[in-house]
Enzyme design. Structure first.
Site, PDB file in Angstrom:
ATOM      1  CG  HIS A  60      -1.862   1.046   1.044  1.00 33.00           C
ATOM      2  ND1 HIS A  60      -3.199   0.926   1.382  1.00 33.00           N
ATOM      3  CD2 HIS A  60      -1.652   2.578   1.040  1.00 33.00           C
ATOM      4  CE1 HIS A  60      -3.860   2.125   1.415  1.00 33.00           C
ATOM      5  NE2 HIS A  60      -2.983   3.056   1.031  1.00 33.00           N
ATOM      6  CG  HIS A  67      -0.556   6.953  -1.023  1.00 33.78           C
ATOM      7  ND1 HIS A  67      -1.709   7.090  -1.674  1.00 33.78           N
ATOM      8  CD2 HIS A  67      -0.959   6.258   0.114  1.00 33.78           C
ATOM      9  CE1 HIS A  67      -2.732   6.697  -1.039  1.00 33.78           C
ATOM     10  NE2 HIS A  67      -2.404   6.291   0.081  1.00 33.78           N
ATOM     11  CE  LYS A  78      -7.574   2.181  -0.726  1.00 35.24           C
ATOM     12  NZ  LYS A  78      -6.745   3.043  -0.786  1.00 35.24           N
ATOM     13  CG  HIS A 134      -9.850   4.512   2.858  1.00 34.14           C
ATOM     14  ND1 HIS A 134      -8.641   5.309   3.000  1.00 34.14           N
ATOM     15  CD2 HIS A 134     -10.569   4.851   3.927  1.00 34.14           C
ATOM     16  CE1 HIS A 134      -8.503   5.907   4.083  1.00 34.14           C
ATOM     17  NE2 HIS A 134      -9.765   5.844   4.837  1.00 34.14           N
ATOM     18  CG  HIS A 157      -5.097   2.048   5.589  1.00 32.08           C
ATOM     19  ND1 HIS A 157      -6.430   2.110   5.875  1.00 32.08           N
ATOM     20  CD2 HIS A 157      -5.008   2.644   4.369  1.00 32.08           C
ATOM     21  CE1 HIS A 157      -7.176   2.918   4.624  1.00 32.08           C
ATOM     22  NE2 HIS A 157      -6.277   3.366   3.784  1.00 32.08           N
ATOM     23  CG  ASP A 215      -1.804   4.793   3.915  1.00 31.17           C
ATOM     24  OD1 ASP A 215      -1.885   5.221   2.727  1.00 31.17           O
ATOM     25  OD2 ASP A 215      -2.724   5.067   4.794  1.00 31.17           O
TER      26      ASP A 215
HETATM   27  O1  DOR Z   1      -3.604   9.380   5.512  1.00 30.19           O
HETATM   28  C1  DOR Z   1      -3.838   9.211   4.518  1.00 30.19           C
HETATM   29  N1  DOR Z   1      -3.231   9.587   3.389  1.00 30.19           N
HETATM   30  N2  DOR Z   1      -4.641   8.221   4.131  1.00 30.19           N
HETATM   31  C2  DOR Z   1      -5.216   7.881   2.941  1.00 30.19           C
HETATM   32  O2  DOR Z   1      -6.113   7.321   2.800  1.00 30.19           O
HETATM   33  C3  DOR Z   1      -4.720   8.741   2.025  1.00 30.19           C
HETATM   34  C4  DOR Z   1      -3.336   9.033   2.120  1.00 30.19           C
HETATM   35  C5  DOR Z   1      -2.859  10.143   1.037  1.00 30.19           C
HETATM   36  O3  DOR Z   1      -3.143   9.858  -0.213  1.00 30.19           O
HETATM   37  O4  DOR Z   1      -2.324  11.387   1.366  1.00 30.19           O
HETATM   38 ZN    ZN Z   2      -3.471   5.132   1.607  1.00 30.88          ZN
END
Ligand code: DOR
Ligand code: ZN
Length: 335
Positions: A12, A14, A95, A134, A168, A240
């Site tokens: 997971h 980003h 997702k 999510h 998460h 995450d």
């Molecule tokens: O804290 C988070 N940041 N939770 C999420 O689900 C998305 C993520 C983000 O993309 O910044």
């Molecule tokens: Zn995330």
């Protein structure tokens, strides 16, 4: 002391796009053999062409490193069976974001009734595409995940052949739900294994620990730790890691997200060693994900050594978890 991890995976992740992508992707690519790449860009990744373009820009950003980006699509009600069949080979999962629940999720799903989702989920189930979720409602912030669990259960029952990943997870209720359905699995982050709400808001506010779902109670963390430390087959590591520029975090209306990519493996080694279960880290950071997703990541062995280092205050303007603190393990090399 040293620790060798075979093909660690971050299921997971980003990576963003543009300049941020070029700055953060090499940090994950250095330590991991692959990762599940979240699609919440602006605009979100919703077409085969967008998946291919995004993958190409990730590959460009990581250069020669052995790292496989496992791509995802952003769930849309409009996806047809034929479209999903065509894009099947390009993605590992889809997702699902409830509309407006977190960063860049405005285009997510407003009506989560099983009937509305059924056509797409039937197609995914038939094509063997896992659903990544999510799982939060728009209720009171501490209760959002627990309130979402009945939705997970309805989906799990109605689509028994669909692999569903509760992303998460942060609560003991989520851990309990895993045991009620064969097709439910979960990712657990480093930050939810490390902190509770007290670390974020119990003293002076620490915006770099603010994320969605928000960190919960000590007993919730204990339930998560139990699963991770066992290397339980229902759970796998998903950081995450969610980078935001410092000015978006140290601000009124602080953005949600903890940036953990560059510290994840050392901090996990420290946690697992502290619990006397270092031998189970391999399952948590690689073997379980391989089995759950049926993937064979690139051959890559990451060597960690027990040697103190100080975490930088920032990586290209993004403040990592444990900034300025000492960690006991360091990534020495990856082959
Ligand atoms: O804290 C988070 N940041 N939770 C999420 O689900 C998305 C993520 C983000 O993309 O910044
Ligand atoms: Zn995330």
């Amino acid at each position: 002391m040293e620790l060798r991890l075979r093909a660690p995976l971050d299921m997971h992740l980003h990576l963003r796009d543009g300049e941020m992508l070029r700055s953060v992707a090499p940090l994950s690519a250095r330590d991991f053999a692959g990762g599940l790449i979240m699609p919440n860009l602006v605009p979100p990744v919703t077409t085969g062409e967008m998946v291919r373009e995004y993958r190409a820009s990730i590959e460009e950003a990581i250069g020669e490193e052995k790292f496989r980006p496992y791509m995802t699509l952003f769930f849309q009600e409009e996806y047809s069976y034929d479209f999903l069949k065509e894009v099947r080979e390009e993605i590992l999962a889809i997702k699902l974001y409830p509309a407006g629940i977190t960063t860049n999720s405005e285009g997510g799903i407003a009506d989560l009734s099983v009937e509305r989702l059924a056509p797409v989920l039937e197609a995914m189930s038939a094509l063997g595409i896992p659903l990544s979720v999510h799982g939060e409602t728009d209720g009171f912030v501490m209760d959002r995940e627990a309130q979402f669990i009945p939705i997970y259960e309805k989906l799990a029952l109605r689509f028994p052949d669909l692999t569903i990943i509760m992303e998460h997870i942060t609560t003991k209720e989520a851990v309990e739900a895993l045991f009620r359905h064969e097709n439910l699995y979960a990712t657990i982050t480093l930050h939810h294994l490390s902190i509770t709400l007290d670390d974020l808001a119990g003293g002076l506010l620490r915006p770099h620990l603010f994320c969605k779902p928000i960190a919960k109670r000590p007993e919730d963390r204990t339930a998560l730790r139990k699963m991770a430390f066992l290397g339980h087959e229902k759970v796998m590591f998903g950081s995450d890691s969610a980078p935001h520029p410092r000015e978006k975090k140290e601000a009124s209306h602080c953005a949600a997200g903890v940036f953990t990519a560059p510290v994840a493996l050392p901090a996990l080694a420290q946690l697992f060693e502290g619990a006397g279960v270092l031998e189970n880290l391999q399952k948590f950071v690689s073997d379980n994900a391989r089995r759950i997703y049926g993937i064979t990541p690139p051959d890559k062995e990451v060597l960690l050594v027990k040697e103190k280092w100080r975490v930088p205050e920032s990586y290209g303007g993004v403040v990592p978890m444990f900034a300025g603190e000492e960690l006991e393990w360091r990534v020495e090399s990856a082959l």
